[in-house]
Design an enzyme around this catalytic site. Sequence first.
Site, PDB file in Angstrom:
ATOM      1  N   GLU A 149       0.810  -1.108   0.114  1.00 46.29           N
ATOM      2  CA  GLU A 149       0.221   0.026  -0.238  1.00 46.29           C
ATOM      3  C   GLU A 149       0.770   1.159   0.043  1.00 46.29           C
ATOM      4  O   GLU A 149       0.037   1.840  -0.405  1.00 46.29           O
ATOM      5  CB  GLU A 149      -0.865  -0.194   1.336  1.00 46.29           C
ATOM      6  CG  GLU A 149      -2.007   0.531   1.029  1.00 46.29           C
ATOM      7  CD  GLU A 149      -2.856   0.896   2.295  1.00 46.29           C
ATOM      8  OE1 GLU A 149      -3.984   0.903   1.678  1.00 46.29           O
ATOM      9  OE2 GLU A 149      -3.026   0.434   3.297  1.00 46.29           O
ATOM     10  N   HIS A 152       7.711 -26.302   1.094  1.00 46.34           N
ATOM     11  CA  HIS A 152       6.704 -27.635   0.070  1.00 46.34           C
ATOM     12  C   HIS A 152       6.083 -27.490  -0.151  1.00 46.34           C
ATOM     13  O   HIS A 152       3.862 -27.859  -1.309  1.00 46.34           O
ATOM     14  CB  HIS A 152       6.143 -28.749   1.094  1.00 46.34           C
ATOM     15  CG  HIS A 152       6.948 -29.245   1.815  1.00 46.34           C
ATOM     16  ND1 HIS A 152       7.692 -30.084   1.534  1.00 46.34           N
ATOM     17  CD2 HIS A 152       8.121 -28.874   3.105  1.00 46.34           C
ATOM     18  CE1 HIS A 152       9.409 -31.108   2.482  1.00 46.34           C
ATOM     19  NE2 HIS A 152       8.527 -29.767   3.455  1.00 46.34           N
ATOM     20  N   LYS A 196     -13.930   3.079  -2.936  1.00 42.62           N
ATOM     21  CA  LYS A 196     -14.506   3.040  -1.941  1.00 42.62           C
ATOM     22  C   LYS A 196     -15.945   4.062  -1.522  1.00 42.62           C
ATOM     23  O   LYS A 196     -16.871   4.425  -1.607  1.00 42.62           O
ATOM     24  CB  LYS A 196     -14.109   4.354  -0.799  1.00 42.62           C
ATOM     25  CG  LYS A 196     -12.790   3.557   0.413  1.00 42.62           C
ATOM     26  CD  LYS A 196     -12.364   4.122   1.009  1.00 42.62           C
ATOM     27  CE  LYS A 196     -11.002   3.133   2.007  1.00 42.62           C
ATOM     28  NZ  LYS A 196     -10.172   4.285   3.201  1.00 42.62           N
TER      29      LYS A 196
END
Length: 458
Positions: free
Chosen positions: A287, A313, A427
């Site tokens: 960010e 793994h 937003k």
Amino acid sequence: MTLRLDYSNMMISPGGIDPKVWAAAGSKFSEAKRGFDELRNSGKVGFAELGGDKRLAGQTESFAAKVRGKFDDVVILGIGGSALGPIALRTALRPSGWNMLDEKARDGFPRLHVLDNVDPETIAALLGRLRLDRSLFVVTSKSGGTAETMSQFLIVHDRLVTAKLDVTGHFVFVTDPSQGALRPLADQLKVPALEIPPNIGGRFSVLTPVGTLPAALIGIDVNSLLGGAAEMAKRCEASDLASNPAGVYAALQWLADTQLKKSIAVFMPYSDPLRDFAAWFVQLWAESLGKKRNDGTSVGSTPLAALGATDQHAQVQLFMEGPADKTVTFVAVKERAADVKIPAGFPDSKELGYLTGHSLAELIDIEQRATAGALAKRARPNMTIHLDRVDAAHVGQLMMFLEIATAYAGQLYGIDAFNQPGVELGKQFAYALLGRPGADAAKQEWDSLPKPDPRWVV
């Protein structure tokens, strides 16, 4: 006691940073440091001073002492930096499985839950099993306008009122000292409110009451945490690149991205207590640095969380033989809070016998060194952050180190590491769809977007 950064495997040939390029990086770092120092000295950016902010730390200590023993559960209502930091602190500095331990094993300190999303299944499940009369809700939002957090607040407030409980005694707000919706609400409800300084953004706020309050409530040594942060901030004032650990880390990642096309920055602790640190780092780096410069160029490397030895793994195959577009940062721990010896057994089995006499701490340490060496052998650059142990002081050092490195990297990329304009449009669209006043323009823009085309839906 001091965090060390070993970047030998970033300088490998082939695959690493050319020594001549590194030698020239000192002047670029000097420019970056001047830029960051100007932000600090002007008061625009304040996170690097948090280790020595006794007044702010005192707010946390005072409130935590006042409510000691009154609650079985503390619930954070927050998202992003308001949640990731407290989660990382809980996982690192409290015993494993903290919320599953009984009261005696927790030394009387409460469990800590973090509602970092608005999925109704999670929230309904937690609220359904809590004793509200023994629960404290920490509402964390600097602006008080975070839709997710304020939705959670409204739900919890309604539950408390319905249960005829005193709202004042079951909420604490962490917010801006004078601005935003939560500050007047705190006055109206007579709810205590701790401060997020105006010059500190959410992803840099873990060493404010955003992180220190939950930490103190569950018994973490906040003074040692802040002391470690202050020590690291002092080290990172060095003007010489070679002496400035955060500067070295920032410059290495910036050069790897811009010169070597290593656009993915893997963060891989070999420590279960630090596993949630990786998610905290991902938000901090992503960010802060994923931005557009003034000329319209998109910059920033993509952080990727991993865990050793688990991801040997899962992801290491990709790191070893996939696209050569990554750096890997390991975190190695010298002393662990506990160790387990591997007992003798089945000596005739080649797959089992050689393990006898070793310990799990030795095994995970060897696995980290072996993975770093294997990557270097395949011309895949990597570096290792060394911690003596995972305790409050070292965690404070690590957090401040990564935050300052992120700030330096922002200067090197030529962007503002302290804003997040890229999230604003989403937003605004959400506000428009929810009917928030003042979102008319966003609603018109939303309505102008192309609609789903049945040809492209399966």
